[in-house]
Design a protein around this motif. Structure first.
Motif, PDB file in Angstrom:
ATOM      1  N   LEU A 207       0.865  -1.275   0.161  1.00  0.00           N
ATOM      2  CA  LEU A 207       0.128  -0.085   0.071  1.00  0.00           C
ATOM      3  C   LEU A 207       1.012   1.204   0.238  1.00  0.00           C
ATOM      4  O   LEU A 207       1.310   1.715   1.177  1.00  0.00           O
ATOM      5  CB  LEU A 207      -0.839   0.079   1.040  1.00  0.00           C
ATOM      6  CG  LEU A 207      -2.162  -0.820   1.038  1.00  0.00           C
ATOM      7  CD1 LEU A 207      -1.840  -2.211   1.186  1.00  0.00           C
ATOM      8  CD2 LEU A 207      -3.161  -0.404   2.228  1.00  0.00           C
ATOM      9  N   PRO A 208       1.208   1.810  -1.136  1.00  0.00           N
ATOM     10  CA  PRO A 208       2.039   2.997  -1.336  1.00  0.00           C
ATOM     11  C   PRO A 208       2.035   4.175  -0.410  1.00  0.00           C
ATOM     12  O   PRO A 208       2.820   4.752   0.231  1.00  0.00           O
ATOM     13  CB  PRO A 208       2.188   3.425  -2.841  1.00  0.00           C
ATOM     14  CG  PRO A 208       1.456   1.981  -3.262  1.00  0.00           C
ATOM     15  CD  PRO A 208       0.660   1.339  -2.537  1.00  0.00           C
ATOM     16  N   VAL A 209       0.512   4.539  -0.120  1.00  0.00           N
ATOM     17  CA  VAL A 209       0.369   5.653   0.719  1.00  0.00           C
ATOM     18  C   VAL A 209       0.811   5.497   2.083  1.00  0.00           C
ATOM     19  O   VAL A 209       1.038   6.054   2.963  1.00  0.00           O
ATOM     20  CB  VAL A 209      -1.323   6.005   0.295  1.00  0.00           C
ATOM     21  CG1 VAL A 209      -2.233   4.937   1.030  1.00  0.00           C
ATOM     22  CG2 VAL A 209      -1.459   7.298   1.164  1.00  0.00           C
ATOM     23  N   ASN A 210       0.311   4.331   2.593  1.00  0.00           N
ATOM     24  CA  ASN A 210       0.649   3.941   4.063  1.00  0.00           C
ATOM     25  C   ASN A 210       2.059   3.630   4.257  1.00  0.00           C
ATOM     26  O   ASN A 210       2.528   4.175   5.310  1.00  0.00           O
ATOM     27  CB  ASN A 210       0.011   2.575   4.244  1.00  0.00           C
ATOM     28  CG  ASN A 210      -1.529   2.687   4.407  1.00  0.00           C
ATOM     29  OD1 ASN A 210      -2.129   3.733   4.423  1.00  0.00           O
ATOM     30  ND2 ASN A 210      -2.375   1.643   4.778  1.00  0.00           N
ATOM     31  N   ILE A 211       2.750   3.182   3.313  1.00  0.00           N
ATOM     32  CA  ILE A 211       4.359   3.021   3.305  1.00  0.00           C
ATOM     33  C   ILE A 211       4.971   4.313   3.195  1.00  0.00           C
ATOM     34  O   ILE A 211       5.766   4.746   4.047  1.00  0.00           O
ATOM     35  CB  ILE A 211       4.673   2.225   2.169  1.00  0.00           C
ATOM     36  CG1 ILE A 211       4.297   0.695   2.162  1.00  0.00           C
ATOM     37  CG2 ILE A 211       6.381   2.399   1.938  1.00  0.00           C
ATOM     38  CD1 ILE A 211       4.569   0.030   0.919  1.00  0.00           C
ATOM     39  N   GLU A 212       4.379   5.454   2.567  1.00  0.00           N
ATOM     40  CA  GLU A 212       4.822   6.747   2.471  1.00  0.00           C
ATOM     41  C   GLU A 212       4.607   7.509   3.836  1.00  0.00           C
ATOM     42  O   GLU A 212       5.535   8.074   4.385  1.00  0.00           O
ATOM     43  CB  GLU A 212       4.207   7.553   1.615  1.00  0.00           C
ATOM     44  CG  GLU A 212       4.724   9.196   1.481  1.00  0.00           C
ATOM     45  CD  GLU A 212       4.011   9.712   0.224  1.00  0.00           C
ATOM     46  OE1 GLU A 212       4.188  10.884   0.072  1.00  0.00           O
ATOM     47  OE2 GLU A 212       3.300   9.191  -0.391  1.00  0.00           O
ATOM     48  N   GLU A 213       3.545   7.360   4.415  1.00  0.00           N
ATOM     49  CA  GLU A 213       3.284   7.766   5.885  1.00  0.00           C
ATOM     50  C   GLU A 213       4.377   7.199   7.016  1.00  0.00           C
ATOM     51  O   GLU A 213       4.750   7.776   7.759  1.00  0.00           O
ATOM     52  CB  GLU A 213       1.712   7.534   6.031  1.00  0.00           C
ATOM     53  CG  GLU A 213       0.878   8.590   5.409  1.00  0.00           C
ATOM     54  CD  GLU A 213      -0.539   8.458   5.907  1.00  0.00           C
ATOM     55  OE1 GLU A 213      -0.717   7.695   6.563  1.00  0.00           O
ATOM     56  OE2 GLU A 213      -1.395   9.080   5.096  1.00  0.00           O
ATOM     57  N   PHE A 214       4.374   5.760   6.611  1.00  0.00           N
ATOM     58  CA  PHE A 214       5.185   5.202   7.710  1.00  0.00           C
ATOM     59  C   PHE A 214       6.695   5.613   7.692  1.00  0.00           C
ATOM     60  O   PHE A 214       7.469   5.633   8.771  1.00  0.00           O
ATOM     61  CB  PHE A 214       5.252   3.662   7.519  1.00  0.00           C
ATOM     62  CG  PHE A 214       6.163   2.754   8.183  1.00  0.00           C
ATOM     63  CD1 PHE A 214       5.851   2.385   9.483  1.00  0.00           C
ATOM     64  CD2 PHE A 214       7.502   2.294   7.514  1.00  0.00           C
ATOM     65  CE1 PHE A 214       6.947   1.835  10.172  1.00  0.00           C
ATOM     66  CE2 PHE A 214       8.290   1.692   8.247  1.00  0.00           C
ATOM     67  CZ  PHE A 214       8.189   1.298   9.520  1.00  0.00           C
ATOM     68  N   GLY A 215       7.162   5.845   6.624  1.00  0.00           N
ATOM     69  CA  GLY A 215       8.390   6.386   6.280  1.00  0.00           C
ATOM     70  C   GLY A 215       8.642   7.866   6.598  1.00  0.00           C
ATOM     71  O   GLY A 215       9.963   8.193   6.873  1.00  0.00           O
ATOM     72  N   ASP A 216       7.705   8.621   6.884  1.00  0.00           N
ATOM     73  CA  ASP A 216       7.804  10.203   7.230  1.00  0.00           C
ATOM     74  C   ASP A 216       8.305  10.132   8.483  1.00  0.00           C
ATOM     75  O   ASP A 216       7.985   9.613   9.512  1.00  0.00           O
ATOM     76  CB  ASP A 216       6.390  10.723   7.218  1.00  0.00           C
ATOM     77  CG  ASP A 216       5.805  10.923   5.862  1.00  0.00           C
ATOM     78  OD1 ASP A 216       6.601  10.714   4.955  1.00  0.00           O
ATOM     79  OD2 ASP A 216       4.558  11.297   5.755  1.00  0.00           O
ATOM     80  N   GLY A 217       9.387  10.928   8.841  1.00  0.00           N
ATOM     81  CA  GLY A 217      10.092  11.217  10.059  1.00  0.00           C
ATOM     82  C   GLY A 217      11.089  10.178  10.291  1.00  0.00           C
ATOM     83  O   GLY A 217      11.755  10.256  11.395  1.00  0.00           O
ATOM     84  N   LEU A 218      11.389   9.095   9.504  1.00  0.00           N
ATOM     85  CA  LEU A 218      12.363   8.057   9.833  1.00  0.00           C
ATOM     86  C   LEU A 218      13.595   8.298   9.285  1.00  0.00           C
ATOM     87  O   LEU A 218      14.785   7.905   9.748  1.00  0.00           O
ATOM     88  CB  LEU A 218      11.963   6.793   9.190  1.00  0.00           C
ATOM     89  CG  LEU A 218      10.634   5.930   9.614  1.00  0.00           C
ATOM     90  CD1 LEU A 218      10.491   4.827   8.859  1.00  0.00           C
ATOM     91  CD2 LEU A 218      10.739   5.793  10.805  1.00  0.00           C
ATOM     92  N   SER A 219      13.976   9.611   8.501  1.00  0.00           N
ATOM     93  CA  SER A 219      15.334   9.772   8.066  1.00  0.00           C
ATOM     94  C   SER A 219      15.826   8.743   7.278  1.00  0.00           C
ATOM     95  O   SER A 219      17.068   8.357   7.277  1.00  0.00           O
ATOM     96  CB  SER A 219      16.209  10.190   9.147  1.00  0.00           C
ATOM     97  OG  SER A 219      15.738  11.207   9.891  1.00  0.00           O
ATOM     98  N   VAL A 220      15.017   8.050   6.576  1.00  0.00           N
ATOM     99  CA  VAL A 220      15.518   7.086   5.591  1.00  0.00           C
ATOM    100  C   VAL A 220      14.973   7.157   4.341  1.00  0.00           C
ATOM    101  O   VAL A 220      13.708   7.574   4.167  1.00  0.00           O
ATOM    102  CB  VAL A 220      14.924   5.555   6.158  1.00  0.00           C
ATOM    103  CG1 VAL A 220      15.144   4.517   5.351  1.00  0.00           C
ATOM    104  CG2 VAL A 220      15.436   5.378   7.570  1.00  0.00           C
ATOM    105  N   ALA A 221      15.735   6.833   3.312  1.00  0.00           N
ATOM    106  CA  ALA A 221      15.327   7.227   2.088  1.00  0.00           C
ATOM    107  C   ALA A 221      13.913   6.175   1.574  1.00  0.00           C
ATOM    108  O   ALA A 221      14.045   5.084   1.945  1.00  0.00           O
ATOM    109  CB  ALA A 221      16.424   6.725   0.899  1.00  0.00           C
ATOM    110  N   PRO A 222      13.099   6.808   1.050  1.00  0.00           N
ATOM    111  CA  PRO A 222      11.877   6.105   0.622  1.00  0.00           C
ATOM    112  C   PRO A 222      11.804   4.948   0.092  1.00  0.00           C
ATOM    113  O   PRO A 222      11.260   3.968   0.323  1.00  0.00           O
ATOM    114  CB  PRO A 222      10.939   7.180  -0.228  1.00  0.00           C
ATOM    115  CG  PRO A 222      11.611   8.500   0.027  1.00  0.00           C
ATOM    116  CD  PRO A 222      12.972   8.222   0.566  1.00  0.00           C
TER     117      PRO A 222
END
Length: 437
Positions: A207-222
């Motif tokens: 699920l791309p939209v959830n993956i994008e939100e999960f990665g927000d604030g992780l300081s990790v490349a998407p």
């Protein structure tokens, strides 16, 4: 709301003025026409008739789940789909070096939240139907017996004969709550097997939209986040594809557990007594923090522990394999820690879902299972580790989670005993014992 017999909104307002949404005097100036329409719309969803006699209104559950993600669910474009395809293709190539299990030959899909709801609802129904039905029927009985007497006289006169509505209200209320919980899950899940179950069926889904939100604030490349999650999804799908019995056993365990659940009828009756029939929000609050399913005991406790052990074994194996396969990723360690914390604690939607159906989606012994698979790999190698999934009889037990170092010895002893029994049975069938005598 009720066709030609619809009550006058002013009559409803007068009745609500006397009852009050929370036991306080009601100020009609605080309720505009749109608010009245929203309240009546929710009552209509819960009380309207249905073409079937099912105790749980599953169509309403799916509709509610879809509505809960509407407006915050962008469709998945071709670019995002390509990114998912590329991530899964790379993940499979890395997994080839970390496991002997072959890649799952299943479609790869990139889903929106609404698409996840549509694709998984039937599987949720299959797993939770026994407990959902029991809860819904108990709720309907309590409402039918208690709720009409709690309504003010004016409102009873406006609504007339409420028995047909009462018949549907319990199943509709539970359907609304279950749909809302699944809709909230749709905003948290990252992939088709993120809950530990192959809830998406024979498809590898992200699920791309959830993956994008999960990665927000992780300081990790998407792209690293996407590849790491693709590794976990592809690893689980290898398990389910190479061990067809695994998905069947998981579903059977859930159904067996759910079918034996005893509903706390007294708790439901107490909740209905505090239900405000003029305040739809109180119907939502009725389920908030409420647990109508007692703590499991005896056979039920054993069943849920068996399920938890199997879920932990799946996630532990995935953790060990993905840790090896993700070594090329610079942020693999940080992502692993984040995922394991997420798996251990669960999100609000998972807790809401668990309180409704009595099913915790998070394995409590994940750390022990990870240690077990790592120990087996170190002592016996990758092929031995992965061959365990060929049969249910070889799967580690809760005892093995307590003592990982002793698994291999216990397995050898069990195999020797099984071989001895096979030899004795063969001799018996061939008349070998008579010849020996």
């Amino acid at each position: 709301m009720f066709g030609g017999d619809a009550p006058d909104p002013e009559e409803i307002q007068r009745a609500m003025n006397q009852f009050g949404a929370s036991g306080m005097p009601f100020d009609p100036s605080m309720m505009d026409p749109q608010m009245i329409q929203n309240i009546m719309g929710q009552f209509q969803s819960m009380m309207q008739g249905s073409d079937d006699d099912e105790p749980v209104k599953w169509d309403l559950a799916k509709q509610t789940a879809r509505q809960s993600v509407a407006g915050q669910d962008p469709s998945v474009g071709s670019f995002a789909s390509t990114e998912v395809d590329d991530a899964v293709r790379l993940a499979d190539s890395w997994l080839d070096q970390a496991t002997t299990l072959e890649a799952a030959n299943v479609p790869v899909v990139a889903w929106s939240r609404a698409e996840w709801v549509e694709a998984t609802m039937n599987n949720w129904r299959e797993m939770t139907d026994p407990v959902a039905t029991s809860l819904s029927e108990a709720l309907t009985r309590a409402i039918t017996e208690q709720l009409p007497g709690q309504m003010p006289e004016e409102l009873q006169g406006a609504f007339g004969n409420m028995q047909p509505m009462m018949k549907n209200l319990g199943g509709s209320m539970f359907g609304l709550q279950l749909g809302q919980a699944i809709g909230e899950l749709a905003q948290e899940v990252l992939s088709g097997t993120d809950t530990g179950f192959p809830i998406a069926g024979q498809r590898m889904a992200l699920l791309p939209v959830n993956i994008e939100e999960f990665g927000d604030g992780l300081s990790v490349a998407p792209e690293q986040v996407r590849i790491y999650l693709a590794l976990r999804e592809a690893a689980r799908m290898r398990l389910f594809a190479n061990s067809p019995w695994l998905a069947r056993d998981l579903t059977a365990m859930v159904q067996q557990y759910a079918a034996g659940i005893n509903i706390d009828v007294s708790a439901i009756e107490d909740a209905v007594q505090n239900l405000d029939p003029t305040d739809p929000e109180s119907m939502n609050q009725m389920f908030s923090g409420s647990m109508f399913i007692p703590e499991p005991e005896g056979a039920q406790k054993a069943a849920i522990e068996q399920l938890e052990t199997l879920l932990a074994l799946i996630e532990g194996w995935v953790d060990v394999v993905v840790t090896e396969a993700s070594k090329p990723l610079e942020s693999a360690t940080a992502l692993r820690e984040m995922i394991n914390r997420r798996r251990a604690s669960g999100g609000p939607a998972e807790h809401a879902f668990g309180s409704l159906v009595g099913l915790d989606l998070r394995p409590r012994r994940l750390h022990d299972a990870t240690q077990l698979w790592a120990t087996i790999h170190e002592s016996e190698g990758m092929e031995y580790r992965d061959a365990i999934w060929e049969s249910q009889l070889r799967l580690p037990t809760a005892e093995d989670l307590d003592d990982p170092e002793g698994y291999v010895k216990r397995r050898e002893t069990a195999d020797e005993q099984s071989a001895s029994l096979d030899d004795d049975l063969k001799k018996l069938l061939e008349g070998g014992f008579e010849e020996d005598n």
